[in-house]
Enzyme design. Structure first.
Site, PDB file in Angstrom:
ATOM      1  N   GLU A 147      29.134  32.925  44.052  1.00  0.00           N
ATOM      2  CA  GLU A 147      28.059  33.796  44.039  1.00  0.00           C
ATOM      3  C   GLU A 147      26.738  33.177  43.588  1.00  0.00           C
ATOM      4  OE1 GLU A 147      29.944  38.327  43.203  1.00  0.00           O
ATOM      5  OE2 GLU A 147      28.895  37.187  41.498  1.00  0.00           O
ATOM      6  N   ASP A 190      31.826  36.609  35.978  1.00  0.00           N
ATOM      7  CA  ASP A 190      30.922  35.519  37.057  1.00  0.00           C
ATOM      8  C   ASP A 190      29.485  35.258  36.365  1.00  0.00           C
ATOM      9  OD1 ASP A 190      32.928  35.957  38.737  1.00  0.00           O
ATOM     10  OD2 ASP A 190      31.966  37.345  40.118  1.00  0.00           O
ATOM     11  N   SER A 198      25.508  37.545  44.754  1.00  0.00           N
ATOM     12  CA  SER A 198      25.972  38.423  43.922  1.00  0.00           C
ATOM     13  C   SER A 198      25.605  40.064  44.065  1.00  0.00           C
ATOM     14  CB  SER A 198      25.438  38.323  42.443  1.00  0.00           C
ATOM     15  OG  SER A 198      25.638  39.460  41.650  1.00  0.00           O
ATOM     16  N   CYS A 239      36.471  43.920  36.138  1.00  0.00           N
ATOM     17  CA  CYS A 239      35.470  43.128  36.812  1.00  0.00           C
ATOM     18  C   CYS A 239      35.843  42.625  37.990  1.00  0.00           C
ATOM     19  CB  CYS A 239      35.043  42.000  35.804  1.00  0.00           C
ATOM     20  SG  CYS A 239      34.036  42.649  34.504  1.00  0.00           S
ATOM     21  N   ASP A 240      34.892  42.004  38.656  1.00  0.00           N
ATOM     22  CA  ASP A 240      34.854  41.453  39.986  1.00  0.00           C
ATOM     23  C   ASP A 240      36.069  40.947  40.949  1.00  0.00           C
ATOM     24  OD1 ASP A 240      33.798  40.621  42.505  1.00  0.00           O
ATOM     25  OD2 ASP A 240      32.055  39.434  41.782  1.00  0.00           O
ATOM     26  N   LYS A 241      36.602  39.965  40.676  1.00  0.00           N
ATOM     27  CA  LYS A 241      37.770  39.727  41.318  1.00  0.00           C
ATOM     28  C   LYS A 241      38.968  40.292  40.959  1.00  0.00           C
ATOM     29  CE  LYS A 241      34.731  37.330  43.179  1.00  0.00           C
ATOM     30  NZ  LYS A 241      34.075  37.311  41.538  1.00  0.00           N
ATOM     31  N   CYS A 277      28.974  45.156  34.253  1.00  0.00           N
ATOM     32  CA  CYS A 277      27.512  45.142  34.289  1.00  0.00           C
ATOM     33  C   CYS A 277      26.894  46.226  35.209  1.00  0.00           C
ATOM     34  CB  CYS A 277      27.149  44.043  34.859  1.00  0.00           C
ATOM     35  SG  CYS A 277      27.487  42.675  34.087  1.00  0.00           S
TER      36      CYS A 277
END
Length: 552
Positions: A442, A78, A468, A119-121, A191
């Site tokens: 985001e 992202d 985000s 990570c995110d998704k 992150c």
């Protein structure tokens, strides 16, 4: 065994010949086949090291009588996609990952799975697939990135985004931006703040689908590899005991996850992902339930962007399990529920202690008596909007100001960098929702620019898109219904007075219902910006952010 469908009996001789073409022996073929979903890639810092995690998982499976079989998963970074067309594709990949993992697992008859995202998704996508396929499954992530202290300030990715805003405002030099750039992301891993990736890895523990430590053991610690070996061992035990994801992902587990979400002050994106995972497990979560949980759950942690701490600090304080233990002191969790340890949550928490009361506040001394995420509703957001309340300056919890309206992130960024946004304004960014974006980008760049320019205590942002997990300030996302669905955010005009009351759970535009209806009669709803390919298909089938932006 489920894998007998692709390997047992004389009729499966052709199938076995294909296994042998890959070097599998009869002994390996006869053992349980354990799929390992590997999200490793060379474009995501949270995933660059996942091969080493996967090798550890394989070792755990081999040592406990299984045959590990690795297959890949896609994943978008992202941070790299932020502010470009790439971000349109990020949320979309959650469904693509869920679909592809489901397809691979069902097509090849795996007996169990270990999922290795970070990570995110990628994390929610894999959990969605776990619920669909419903074979014994353990999640083990790649772990969080470390944060460095430079000039007595702990840096993270958000520091660099905000440095750009500070440079544009003339308060720091290009050399200072470069120094931040060179030190903000010092290791592999997700992150380092309580951004969306780390939120979902922590919530994987909370749901019961990951072993204790999954959310917080740093990526570069050898303990992460030991955890991965344990995940390989544990999936074999789950297979033996026939413990499946839907035995774990019950409504009680999701309600626990919401409570832990509020205590940790996770990313607002958790309000998209938890309902989507629950949907696949046959559990209904909505924003009303989230608000009920938030209203009775204290906020115990303030990790970046809400406060000074980072994931390594939470790790040393006892991790997610220590937060859970604090919540049990006021009976805010149901603890007789199953987890991938093969034990109940209560059993997992027996020996857990809070090792740092500064990082994890004791239950009797919280940052606030209510959760770190708030849902707001009003004539702008009939179905709700979401804000990371713990990351909002006290003076912005209640705000009233004129709207500055933009129909895209790019328009808003241009105005912010041109110093067209003034103290008191409410920046409205619309047509960035799941359908209108399409893909619900985001938007860390506009919020970071506002913060970097020192306006985060004077300017609010609202959007039908999303922000985000690194966003701080009065940034309210997920406004539903979105503009592309005829939502009232599409009726706001420049200069309209927006009233925000985060503690009161309200967001309204100060115009009469008659004026609203008059504008609706003249409204021309813009079509999705992209109508072809996967984004075009996504725009046709995606539902509202208020229901997790699932596809129906």
């Amino acid at each position: 065994m489920r894998s007998d469908s692709v390997k047992k009996g004389i009729e499966k001789a052709p199938h076995r010949s294909l296994f042998k073409a890959m070097g599998y022996t009869d002994e390996e073929i006869n053992k349980p086949l354990i799929g390992i979903v590997n999200a490793k890639s060379d474009i995501v810092p949270g995933h660059i090291h996942l091969d080493s995690v996967v090798e550890a998982v394989k070792a755990g499976i081999l040592a406990n009588g299984g045959t590990p079989i690795v297959f890949p998963s896609i994943g978008v970074c992202d941070g790299i996609a932020m502010g470009s067309i790439g971000m349109n594709y990020s949320l979309v990949t959650r469904e693509l990952i869920a679909d592809s993992v489901e397809a691979m697992a069902m097509a090849h008859g795996f007996d169990a799975m270990v999922m290795v995202p970070n990570c995110d998704k990628i994390v929610p996508g894999m959990l969605m697939a776990a619920a669909r396929v419903n074979i014994p499954t353990v999640v083990v992530s790649g772990g969080p990135m470390l944060s460095l202290d430079i000039d007595n300030k702990s840096l993270d990715l958000n520091s660099v985004f905000e440095a750009v805003g500070s440079f544009k405002a003339g308060t720091i030099t290009e050399e200072e931006v470069l120094a931040c750039e060179n030190n903000a992301c010092p290791t592999c891993g997700s992150c380092s703040g309580m951004f969306t990736a780390n939120s979902m890895n922590c919530l994987s523990e909370a749901i019961g689908m990951a072993l204790p430590g999954n959310g917080t053991i740093p990526a570069v610690f050898s303990e992460r590899l030991r955890l991965a070996k344990l995940a390989g061992k544990q999936v074999m035990e789950m297979l033996e005991k026939d413990i499946k994801p839907k035995d774990i992902m019950t409504k009680d587990n999701f309600l626990n996850a919401l409570a832990i979400d509020m205590a940790l002050s996770c990313s607002t994106n958790s309000m998209l992902h938890l309902p989507a995972i629950a949907y696949e497990a046959g559990v209904i979560l909505d924003l009303e339930i989230a608000n009920e949980i938030s209203n009775k759950t204290p906020n115990l942690c303030k990790l970046a962007p809400a406060g000074p701490h980072h994931m390594q600090d939470l790790y040393y304080a006892g991790g997610v399990q220590a937060v859970m233990k604090e919540l049990t002191k006021k009976n805010l969790l149901k603890t007789d529920i199953m987890t991938v340890t093969g034990k109940t949550m209560a059993e997992n928490l027996e020996a857990v202690v809070n090792k740092n009361n500064n990082v994890i506040r004791p239950i009797d001394n919280p940052y606030s008596e209510t959760g770190g995420i708030a849902v707001v509703k009003g004539n702008i957001a009939i179905d709700g909007g979401v804000v990371k309340k713990s990351a909002v300056a006290p003076e912005m919890l209640k705000h009233e100001g004129p709207a500055k309206v933009f129909d895209s992130e790019e328009e808003a960024i241009k105005a912010i960098y041109a110093s067209e946004i003034k103290a008191g304004d409410v920046v409205v960014i619309r047509y960035e929702g799941p359908k209108g974006g399409p893909g619900m980008r985001e938007m860390l760049s506009p919020t970071s620019a506002i913060a970097g320019m020192g306006l985060d205590k004077e300017v609010a942002l609202i959007t039908d898109g999303r922000f985000s997990g690194a966003t701080r300030g009065a940034a309210i996302g997920h406004i539903s219904p979105e503009a592309a669905e005829g939502g009232n955010i599409g009726l706001i005009e420049n200069g309209d007075i927006i009233k925000i009351d985060i503690l009161g759970g309200k967001i309204d535009v100060a115009i009469s219902e008659e004026e609203m209806e008059a504008r609706r009669l003249k409204q021309v709803i813009k079509e999705p910006k992209i109508k072809t390919g996967v984004l075009g298909r996504y725009a046709r089938f995606v539902t509202s952010a208020s229901t997790g932006a699932v596809l129906k």
